[in-house]
Design a protein around this motif. Sequence first.
Motif, PDB file in Angstrom:
ATOM      1  N   ARG A 187      66.238  28.303 100.004  1.00 52.30           N
ATOM      2  CA  ARG A 187      66.514  26.881 100.228  1.00 52.30           C
ATOM      3  C   ARG A 187      67.805  26.508  99.477  1.00 52.30           C
ATOM      4  O   ARG A 187      67.919  26.735  98.279  1.00 52.30           O
ATOM      5  N   ILE A 188      68.742  25.951 100.218  1.00 51.57           N
ATOM      6  CA  ILE A 188      69.997  25.473  99.632  1.00 51.57           C
ATOM      7  C   ILE A 188      69.905  23.955  99.514  1.00 51.57           C
ATOM      8  O   ILE A 188      69.782  23.246 100.519  1.00 51.57           O
ATOM      9  N   VAL A 189      69.943  23.477  98.273  1.00 52.96           N
ATOM     10  CA  VAL A 189      69.765  22.044  97.992  1.00 52.96           C
ATOM     11  C   VAL A 189      71.134  21.413  97.756  1.00 52.96           C
ATOM     12  O   VAL A 189      71.900  21.906  96.911  1.00 52.96           O
ATOM     13  N   PRO A 190      71.485  20.342  98.454  1.00 50.35           N
ATOM     14  CA  PRO A 190      72.763  19.648  98.208  1.00 50.35           C
ATOM     15  C   PRO A 190      72.792  19.022  96.811  1.00 50.35           C
ATOM     16  O   PRO A 190      71.758  18.784  96.183  1.00 50.35           O
TER      17      PRO A 190
ATOM     18  N   PHE B 100      64.542  18.688  96.086  1.00 51.83           N
ATOM     19  CA  PHE B 100      63.458  19.006  97.011  1.00 51.83           C
ATOM     20  C   PHE B 100      62.163  19.143  96.233  1.00 51.83           C
ATOM     21  O   PHE B 100      62.119  19.780  95.175  1.00 51.83           O
ATOM     22  N   VAL B 101      61.105  18.526  96.766  1.00 52.86           N
ATOM     23  CA  VAL B 101      59.771  18.635  96.183  1.00 52.86           C
ATOM     24  C   VAL B 101      59.001  19.684  96.991  1.00 52.86           C
ATOM     25  O   VAL B 101      58.808  19.529  98.204  1.00 52.86           O
ATOM     26  N   VAL B 102      58.558  20.756  96.328  1.00 51.26           N
ATOM     27  CA  VAL B 102      57.898  21.885  96.983  1.00 51.26           C
ATOM     28  C   VAL B 102      56.394  21.808  96.729  1.00 51.26           C
ATOM     29  O   VAL B 102      55.961  21.601  95.583  1.00 51.26           O
TER      30      VAL B 102
ATOM     31  N   PRO C 233      69.939  21.184  92.755  1.00 54.60           N
ATOM     32  CA  PRO C 233      71.072  21.560  93.606  1.00 54.60           C
ATOM     33  C   PRO C 233      71.413  23.053  93.483  1.00 54.60           C
ATOM     34  O   PRO C 233      71.328  23.632  92.404  1.00 54.60           O
ATOM     35  N   GLY C 234      71.781  23.672  94.624  1.00 56.44           N
ATOM     36  CA  GLY C 234      72.146  25.082  94.641  1.00 56.44           C
ATOM     37  C   GLY C 234      71.180  25.907  95.475  1.00 56.44           C
ATOM     38  O   GLY C 234      70.405  25.373  96.290  1.00 56.44           O
ATOM     39  N   ILE C 235      71.188  27.235  95.273  1.00 56.47           N
ATOM     40  CA  ILE C 235      70.312  28.157  96.009  1.00 56.47           C
ATOM     41  C   ILE C 235      69.005  28.318  95.244  1.00 56.47           C
ATOM     42  O   ILE C 235      68.997  28.618  94.046  1.00 56.47           O
ATOM     43  N   ASN C 236      67.917  28.145  95.941  1.00 59.79           N
ATOM     44  CA  ASN C 236      66.583  28.259  95.348  1.00 59.79           C
ATOM     45  C   ASN C 236      65.725  29.160  96.228  1.00 59.79           C
ATOM     46  O   ASN C 236      65.894  29.216  97.456  1.00 59.79           O
TER      47      ASN C 236
ATOM     48  N   ASP D  86      54.700  28.304 100.228  1.00 62.44           N
ATOM     49  CA  ASP D  86      55.376  27.103  99.748  1.00 62.44           C
ATOM     50  C   ASP D  86      56.134  26.452 100.890  1.00 62.44           C
ATOM     51  O   ASP D  86      56.644  27.136 101.795  1.00 62.44           O
ATOM     52  N   ARG D  87      56.211  25.139 100.795  1.00 64.45           N
ATOM     53  CA  ARG D  87      56.997  24.404 101.786  1.00 64.45           C
ATOM     54  C   ARG D  87      57.659  23.205 101.115  1.00 64.45           C
ATOM     55  O   ARG D  87      57.131  22.648 100.138  1.00 64.45           O
ATOM     56  N   VAL D  88      58.814  22.810 101.635  1.00 65.64           N
ATOM     57  CA  VAL D  88      59.523  21.633 101.133  1.00 65.64           C
ATOM     58  C   VAL D  88      58.880  20.405 101.764  1.00 65.64           C
ATOM     59  O   VAL D  88      59.036  20.161 102.964  1.00 65.64           O
ATOM     60  N   ALA D  89      58.132  19.651 100.942  1.00 65.52           N
ATOM     61  CA  ALA D  89      57.409  18.495 101.460  1.00 65.52           C
ATOM     62  C   ALA D  89      58.263  17.229 101.469  1.00 65.52           C
ATOM     63  O   ALA D  89      58.097  16.372 102.351  1.00 65.52           O
TER      64      ALA D  89
END
Length: 297
Positions: free
Chosen positions: A33-36, A41-43, A55-58, A65-68
């Motif tokens: 997941r790449i976060v601006p 992001f809440v997972v 922010p960055g690569i996660n 897991d999913r980004v809720a």
Amino acid sequence: MDLQQEILSFLGANAVLIAVALFVILCVLLGVRIVPQSEKFVVERFGRLRSVLGPGINLIVPFLDRVAHKVSILERQLPNASQDAITRDNVLVQVETSVFYRILSPERTVYRIRDVDGAIATTVAGIVRAEIGMMELDEVQSNRSQLIAKIKAQVEDAVDDWGIEVTRAEILDVNLDKQTRDAMLQQLNAERARRAQVMEAEGKKRAVELAADAELYAAEQTAKARRIQADAEAYATQVVAQAIAENGLEAAQYQVALKQVEALTALGGGEGNRTMIVPASAMDAFGQAFEMLKGRK
């Protein structure tokens, strides 16, 4: 037909490898997941909070897991709100406010409050009414910065459990009804008239004081001049008395003779021809004066 058979045979022989490759690609797509920079992001895992991605690569666990929630952490501004309030001196005012905030803890924001903007707006309205209710109208208008600081502090305490930081709170305007404005205008005009009368009276009083000071100064200078003149005359008299005491009557007669000669000289030194008639007794006195002057010389 031969080409199709070769393709089918190739796929049949490598079906497992293709399936594995597709699975790996899918895991990468789901696990990375790449976060601006402006978001968090809440997972969740099986419906529960797992982590918050910055922010960055996660990396997350695919299929588990999913980004809720994707939450913006940029500073936000609530729409300008207007609410009525009553001051301590029972004046109805309409206050227009504006609030700026940002989300610091997205996990608390998404799990503790549903409508963030609505909740903050309601909180601000209640705090504004409470604070203005403890102040008079003049205090509201003159101490606006102090009122804003109180409102900001109380709003920050109220929204702290929601993971929100209030960056700024502003009171844009305080409006009054027409009757109150007219009454305040009349009061202002009356106050201006009173100040003008006071200033005029003070000016007249000052003019009278200055005139009295001038008269007093003139009187003091006149008295001083008279005192100096009296001192001079007293000194002259003292000198003459001292001369008479030291030289006797002859000094006094000498001074009288000197004055007589000066008067006669001034009378005879005028322009034109003049005839002076002098009594015989005066001529005898002048003769004595000349004899005394001659003797002095």
